[in-house]
Motif scaffolding. Structure first.
Motif, PDB file in Angstrom:
ATOM      1  N   GLU A  94       0.861  -1.214  -0.049  1.00 21.72           N
ATOM      2  CA  GLU A  94       0.058   0.002  -0.228  1.00 21.72           C
ATOM      3  C   GLU A  94       1.005   1.179  -0.044  1.00 21.72           C
ATOM      4  OE1 GLU A  94      -2.708  -0.356   3.432  1.00 21.72           O
ATOM      5  OE2 GLU A  94      -3.964  -1.645   2.261  1.00 21.72           O
ATOM      6  N   PHE A  95       0.310   2.365  -0.510  1.00 21.65           N
ATOM      7  CA  PHE A  95       1.046   3.366  -0.492  1.00 21.65           C
ATOM      8  C   PHE A  95       0.518   4.584   0.185  1.00 21.65           C
ATOM      9  CE2 PHE A  95       2.721   0.818  -3.882  1.00 21.65           C
ATOM     10  CZ  PHE A  95       4.144   1.252  -3.820  1.00 21.65           C
ATOM     11  N   GLU A  96       1.036   5.787   0.478  1.00 27.70           N
ATOM     12  CA  GLU A  96       0.326   6.802   1.303  1.00 27.70           C
ATOM     13  C   GLU A  96      -0.262   7.508   0.228  1.00 27.70           C
ATOM     14  OE1 GLU A  96       2.828   9.007   3.788  1.00 27.70           O
ATOM     15  OE2 GLU A  96       3.224   7.501   5.057  1.00 27.70           O
ATOM     16  N   ALA A  97       0.373   7.783  -0.943  1.00 33.28           N
ATOM     17  CA  ALA A  97      -0.276   8.584  -2.095  1.00 33.28           C
ATOM     18  C   ALA A  97      -0.341   7.614  -3.529  1.00 33.28           C
ATOM     19  CB  ALA A  97       0.587   9.785  -2.492  1.00 33.28           C
ATOM     20  N   PRO A  98      -0.990   6.734  -3.622  1.00 33.34           N
ATOM     21  CA  PRO A  98      -0.948   5.901  -4.653  1.00 33.34           C
ATOM     22  C   PRO A  98      -1.188   6.670  -5.896  1.00 33.34           C
ATOM     23  CG  PRO A  98      -3.027   5.759  -3.474  1.00 33.34           C
ATOM     24  CD  PRO A  98      -2.094   6.345  -2.865  1.00 33.34           C
ATOM     25  N   GLN A  99      -1.921   7.663  -5.934  1.00 36.04           N
ATOM     26  CA  GLN A  99      -2.251   8.757  -7.317  1.00 36.04           C
ATOM     27  C   GLN A  99      -0.953   9.123  -7.741  1.00 36.04           C
ATOM     28  OE1 GLN A  99      -3.059   9.356  -4.103  1.00 36.04           O
ATOM     29  NE2 GLN A  99      -2.806  11.708  -3.614  1.00 36.04           N
ATOM     30  N   ARG A 100       0.285   9.437  -6.806  1.00 34.36           N
ATOM     31  CA  ARG A 100       1.500   9.828  -7.258  1.00 34.36           C
ATOM     32  C   ARG A 100       2.403   8.518  -7.789  1.00 34.36           C
ATOM     33  NH1 ARG A 100       0.949  15.265  -7.806  1.00 34.36           N
ATOM     34  NH2 ARG A 100       0.321  16.087  -5.894  1.00 34.36           N
ATOM     35  N   LEU A 101       1.988   7.503  -7.921  1.00 33.10           N
ATOM     36  CA  LEU A 101       2.756   6.592  -8.728  1.00 33.10           C
ATOM     37  C   LEU A 101       2.928   6.740 -10.017  1.00 33.10           C
ATOM     38  CD1 LEU A 101       0.984   3.249  -7.070  1.00 33.10           C
ATOM     39  CD2 LEU A 101       3.345   3.928  -6.710  1.00 33.10           C
ATOM     40  N   ALA A 110       7.054   2.896  -7.756  1.00 31.26           N
ATOM     41  CA  ALA A 110       6.882   3.942  -6.815  1.00 31.26           C
ATOM     42  C   ALA A 110       7.886   5.183  -7.076  1.00 31.26           C
ATOM     43  CB  ALA A 110       7.393   3.277  -5.587  1.00 31.26           C
ATOM     44  N   THR A 111       7.362   6.254  -6.620  1.00 29.83           N
ATOM     45  CA  THR A 111       8.084   7.427  -6.846  1.00 29.83           C
ATOM     46  C   THR A 111       8.492   8.203  -5.403  1.00 29.83           C
ATOM     47  OG1 THR A 111       6.134   8.856  -6.901  1.00 29.83           O
ATOM     48  CG2 THR A 111       7.068   8.039  -9.018  1.00 29.83           C
ATOM     49  N   SER A 112       9.224   9.153  -5.253  1.00 23.91           N
ATOM     50  CA  SER A 112       9.280   9.989  -4.128  1.00 23.91           C
ATOM     51  C   SER A 112       8.090  10.487  -3.732  1.00 23.91           C
ATOM     52  CB  SER A 112      10.490  11.013  -4.245  1.00 23.91           C
ATOM     53  OG  SER A 112       9.993  11.787  -5.262  1.00 23.91           O
ATOM     54  N   LYS A 113       7.209  10.705  -4.491  1.00 22.18           N
ATOM     55  CA  LYS A 113       5.852  11.426  -4.043  1.00 22.18           C
ATOM     56  C   LYS A 113       4.867  10.495  -3.618  1.00 22.18           C
ATOM     57  CE  LYS A 113       6.445  15.651  -6.961  1.00 22.18           C
ATOM     58  NZ  LYS A 113       5.950  16.476  -8.050  1.00 22.18           N
ATOM     59  N   LYS A 117       7.249   5.300   0.225  1.00 25.82           N
ATOM     60  CA  LYS A 117       7.704   3.987  -0.118  1.00 25.82           C
ATOM     61  C   LYS A 117       6.594   2.980   0.386  1.00 25.82           C
ATOM     62  CE  LYS A 117      12.552   4.937   1.386  1.00 25.82           C
ATOM     63  NZ  LYS A 117      13.385   4.515   2.337  1.00 25.82           N
ATOM     64  N   PRO A 118       6.467   1.727  -0.538  1.00 21.25           N
ATOM     65  CA  PRO A 118       5.617   0.773  -0.143  1.00 21.25           C
ATOM     66  C   PRO A 118       5.471   0.264   1.290  1.00 21.25           C
ATOM     67  CG  PRO A 118       7.149  -0.349  -1.172  1.00 21.25           C
ATOM     68  CD  PRO A 118       7.746   1.236  -1.008  1.00 21.25           C
ATOM     69  N   HIS A 119       4.256   0.155   2.059  1.00 24.20           N
ATOM     70  CA  HIS A 119       3.914  -0.573   3.173  1.00 24.20           C
ATOM     71  C   HIS A 119       3.397  -1.837   2.966  1.00 24.20           C
ATOM     72  CE1 HIS A 119       2.822  -0.777   7.395  1.00 24.20           C
ATOM     73  NE2 HIS A 119       1.607  -0.783   7.064  1.00 24.20           N
TER      74      HIS A 119
END
Length: 214
Positions: A156-163, A173-176, A179-181
């Protein structure tokens, strides 16, 4: 350029990009795990003169879940809830997807049609069948019984829309995005795995056609 012409031209350009994005969504409406995108825009404003045009901000992927449908594939999986399957390419790079169409490779790994490997799963050569529980526990049946052979986790990602979208069903994954949880699915809340099912595209043909008409 005349201000009125610039305003009209920027609006036409924005609508052209919007149509291209909708058309791409429509073309991929039948692709497993595909996530549609929507163009984002903002108004260009000149101090003291108000709006003078439209600026495109780019397409943003919409991660609403698609419908889960039964599949005949012996190793097909779907995620019911948020999260992504973790894939690994030949160079060790980690990628993420909602497309759970997997097949068993000669080395026992589960791979998709791009030859990307599902992380942390390897089915022994003498296994007859394999099943996956909602919590990701992988069971294999052998000639002399069955046993647990692995655990599938989801990211899961805090901001998946920034993938970063490599296409509509594969992401990086990107810096925005953050990191994946990595979590174990199957809890009272959160995602669960559905064995023998696939997630359809979250694009509906009717909605896309209505957007084009609009």
């Amino acid at each position: 350029m005349d201000r009125a012409l610039f305003t009209a031209a920027s609006g036409m350009t924005a609508q052209q990009r919007n149509l291209e994005t909708i058309a791409d969504n429509l073309a991929n409406a039948g692709v497993v795990g595909f996530k549609g995108a929507a163009e984002q825009f903002k108004e260009l404003v000149e101090p003291g003169a108000g709006g003078v045009g439209t600026q495109a901000l780019g397409a943003q992927v919409m991660f609403a879940q698609g419908k889960l449908a039964k599949s005949a594939g012996p190793f097909d999986l779907a995620i019911d809830g948020p999260g992504f399957f973790m894939l690994v390419d030949a160079h060790g790079r980690k990628l993420y997807t909602r497309d759970g169409q997997f097949s068993r490779a000669a080395d026992g790994t589960l791979r998709n049609d791009r030859d990307l490997r599902l992380a942390n799963v390897r089915i022994p050569h003498d296994a007859i069948t394999a099943t996956v529980d909602p919590d990701g526990t992988v069971h294999a049946t052998f000639a002399k019984g069955s046993r647990v052979i692995g655990q599938i986790r989801v990211a899961e990602f805090e901001a998946p829309q920034r993938l970063r979208a490599l296409d509509g069903a594969l992401f990086e994954a990107t810096s925005k995005s953050g990191k994946p949880h990595v979590i174990v699915p199957g809890g009272e809340v959160g995602p669960k795995l559905r064995f023998g099912m696939l997630e359809e595209s979250n694009v509906t043909i009717i909605d896309a056609m209505m957007q084009i008409l609009t």
